[in-house]
Design a protein around this motif. Structure first.
Motif, PDB file in Angstrom:
ATOM      1  N   VAL A  13      49.170  36.282  49.741  1.00 54.49           N
ATOM      2  CA  VAL A  13      47.778  36.156  50.188  1.00 54.49           C
ATOM      3  C   VAL A  13      47.755  36.180  51.724  1.00 54.49           C
ATOM      4  CG1 VAL A  13      47.056  34.897  48.140  1.00 54.49           C
ATOM      5  CG2 VAL A  13      47.897  33.632  50.133  1.00 54.49           C
ATOM      6  N   CYS A  14      46.550  36.282  52.271  1.00 57.96           N
ATOM      7  CA  CYS A  14      46.401  36.427  53.729  1.00 57.96           C
ATOM      8  C   CYS A  14      47.070  35.275  54.496  1.00 57.96           C
ATOM      9  CB  CYS A  14      44.922  36.497  54.092  1.00 57.96           C
ATOM     10  SG  CYS A  14      44.096  37.940  53.376  1.00 57.96           S
ATOM     11  N   GLU A  15      46.893  34.067  54.005  1.00 64.12           N
ATOM     12  CA  GLU A  15      47.455  32.922  54.721  1.00 64.12           C
ATOM     13  C   GLU A  15      48.971  33.050  54.847  1.00 64.12           C
ATOM     14  OE1 GLU A  15      46.379  29.107  53.170  1.00 64.12           O
ATOM     15  OE2 GLU A  15      47.153  28.093  54.967  1.00 64.12           O
ATOM     16  N   ALA A  39      53.527  45.408  52.673  1.00 63.85           N
ATOM     17  CA  ALA A  39      52.714  45.802  51.517  1.00 63.85           C
ATOM     18  C   ALA A  39      51.321  45.182  51.626  1.00 63.85           C
ATOM     19  CB  ALA A  39      53.396  45.357  50.226  1.00 63.85           C
ATOM     20  N   HIS A  40      51.272  43.923  52.083  1.00 57.68           N
ATOM     21  CA  HIS A  40      49.972  43.269  52.242  1.00 57.68           C
ATOM     22  C   HIS A  40      49.148  43.953  53.335  1.00 57.68           C
ATOM     23  CE1 HIS A  40      47.102  39.898  52.032  1.00 57.68           C
ATOM     24  NE2 HIS A  40      46.998  40.069  53.343  1.00 57.68           N
ATOM     25  N   LEU A  41      49.800  44.242  54.447  1.00 63.80           N
ATOM     26  CA  LEU A  41      49.101  44.873  55.576  1.00 63.80           C
ATOM     27  C   LEU A  41      48.502  46.219  55.179  1.00 63.80           C
ATOM     28  CD1 LEU A  41      51.583  44.082  58.493  1.00 63.80           C
ATOM     29  CD2 LEU A  41      49.277  43.131  58.203  1.00 63.80           C
ATOM     30  N   GLU A  43      47.204  46.995  52.540  1.00 66.44           N
ATOM     31  CA  GLU A  43      45.995  46.851  51.719  1.00 66.44           C
ATOM     32  C   GLU A  43      44.938  45.964  52.349  1.00 66.44           C
ATOM     33  OE1 GLU A  43      47.435  45.287  48.077  1.00 66.44           O
ATOM     34  OE2 GLU A  43      48.037  47.257  47.321  1.00 66.44           O
ATOM     35  N   CYS A  44      45.272  45.242  53.399  1.00 63.21           N
ATOM     36  CA  CYS A  44      44.354  44.224  53.915  1.00 63.21           C
ATOM     37  C   CYS A  44      43.929  44.528  55.360  1.00 63.21           C
ATOM     38  CB  CYS A  44      45.012  42.843  53.849  1.00 63.21           C
ATOM     39  SG  CYS A  44      43.934  41.552  54.500  1.00 63.21           S
ATOM     40  N   PRO A  45      42.708  45.009  55.539  1.00 63.87           N
ATOM     41  CA  PRO A  45      42.247  45.337  56.892  1.00 63.87           C
ATOM     42  C   PRO A  45      42.141  44.097  57.793  1.00 63.87           C
ATOM     43  CG  PRO A  45      40.433  45.511  55.309  1.00 63.87           C
ATOM     44  CD  PRO A  45      41.688  45.285  54.510  1.00 63.87           C
ATOM     45  N   HIS A  46      41.846  42.926  57.188  1.00 67.41           N
ATOM     46  CA  HIS A  46      41.690  41.711  58.006  1.00 67.41           C
ATOM     47  C   HIS A  46      43.012  41.317  58.668  1.00 67.41           C
ATOM     48  CE1 HIS A  46      37.824  41.623  56.301  1.00 67.41           C
ATOM     49  NE2 HIS A  46      38.124  41.014  55.167  1.00 67.41           N
ATOM     50  N   CYS A  47      44.059  41.284  57.854  1.00 68.58           N
ATOM     51  CA  CYS A  47      45.362  40.906  58.400  1.00 68.58           C
ATOM     52  C   CYS A  47      45.888  41.979  59.356  1.00 68.58           C
ATOM     53  CB  CYS A  47      46.368  40.624  57.281  1.00 68.58           C
ATOM     54  SG  CYS A  47      45.997  39.089  56.408  1.00 68.58           S
ATOM     55  N   SER A  48      45.605  43.230  59.061  1.00 68.54           N
ATOM     56  CA  SER A  48      46.026  44.304  59.968  1.00 68.54           C
ATOM     57  C   SER A  48      45.342  44.147  61.320  1.00 68.54           C
ATOM     58  CB  SER A  48      45.670  45.678  59.390  1.00 68.54           C
ATOM     59  OG  SER A  48      46.327  45.856  58.168  1.00 68.54           O
TER      60      SER A  48
HETATM   61 ZN   LIG Z   1      45.285  39.697  54.379  1.00 70.18          ZN
END
Ligand SMILES: [Zn+2]
Lengths: 87, 194
Positions: A13-15, A39-41, A43-48
């Motif tokens: 998850v993001c955290e 892999a998370h990055l 798919e996740c624009p916020h974390c990127s």
């Molecule tokens: Zn994220």
């Protein structure tokens, strides 16, 4: 089914993603963590975006050199150097 | 001129080598010393002592770390033994991400995207100036790690050793400092440049 369940379990998850970023930026994450974060990055624009902002902060700090020395300060230190030489 | 040539010339009493080292490192040494002793005048004395120690100790430089790291190590040791004020310690609950995530671990509020609006010139000019302004407000330990790692560009392992902290602790402090800087940049983006 099993494969999908396994993939879900392995996702983060993001955290968790942001907590891996310090090691990631230093290039010291274990391979498995690095793969999970990437892999998370993907798919996740916020974390990127967060990672991009951290990189900008690092780059800004890299440009935050202190002001140049006044010549007087250099002269003072040269005087100290000459005194030491004579000792 | 590489480290060894510089040290060789310094050993021989070469004033030019000394001046070149001073030009290169004095501003950074002064800023770090000030973050440790908390006072400009005392910091100047500490840095002057450091230069004398560098000249006198040039024979002892073995090149196991870079000359820069060696000089900063001497500075940190001197500054710490001179520090007269209480060190501003880390606030206990200084989690850089406190309140950022909901119970499922997702962002409580999605980050405002601004990174794409920033170009290299903004980073180098406005942002760098902003970093210099907000640096003194960071907790001391964060400030020192950020100065050595991101401003001076010393390697993680050498910074941990010269500040006598663990590698992990060094990374936590650095990350907190970077997060604070990121927040300041974001505020600036929300104001002037958006
Ligand atoms: Zn994220």
């Amino acid at each position: 089914m099993v494969v999908i369940w396994w993939k879900k379990r392995r996702g983060i998850v993001c955290e968790q993603a942001v907590r891996l970023m310090a090691g990631y930026l230093d290039g010291v994450l274990p391979e498995a963590d690095r793969a999970r974060l990437e892999a998370h990055l993907a798919e996740c624009p916020h974390c990127s975006e967060h990672l991009a902002q951290l990189r900008i902060a690092i780059s800004a700090a890299g440009h935050a050199q202190p002001d140049d020395l006044p010549e007087k300060a250099i002269d003072d230190l040269v005087a100290v150097f000459r005194r030491w030489q004579r000792e | 001129m590489d480290d060894h040539q510089l040290v060789e010339r310094l050993r021989g009493g070469d004033e030019g080598a000394f001046v070149s080292l001073v030009r290169q490192h004095q501003p950074g040494l002064l800023r770090l010393a000030e973050s440790i002793v908390g006072n400009r005048a005392v910091a100047e004395e500490v840095v002057q002592d450091t230069w004398l120690a560098v000249c006198k100790g040039a024979d002892a430089f073995e090149g196991r770390s870079s000359l820069k790291t060696w000089i900063y190590t001497i500075l940190v040791n001197r500054a710490r033994s001179t520090a007269t004020r209480e060190r501003r310690s880390e606030p206990v609950d200084n989690d850089a991400y406190h309140g950022c995530f909901d119970s499922s671990g997702a962002w409580a509020t999605a980050p405002v995207p601004w990174s794409e609006k920033v170009d290299d010139e903004i980073v180098a000019r406005q942002f760098a100036k902003l970093v210099s302004q907000v640096l003194p407000d960071l907790p001391d330990a964060q400030q020192q790690v950020l100065l050595l790692r991101d401003v001076e560009g010393l390697p993680a392992a050498e910074v941990a050793t010269l500040l006598s902290i663990s590698d992990g602790n060094q990374r936590v402090l650095l990350h907190r400092a970077r997060c604070s800087i990121r927040r300041h940049l974001e505020n600036a983006m929300g104001g002037e440049w958006s």
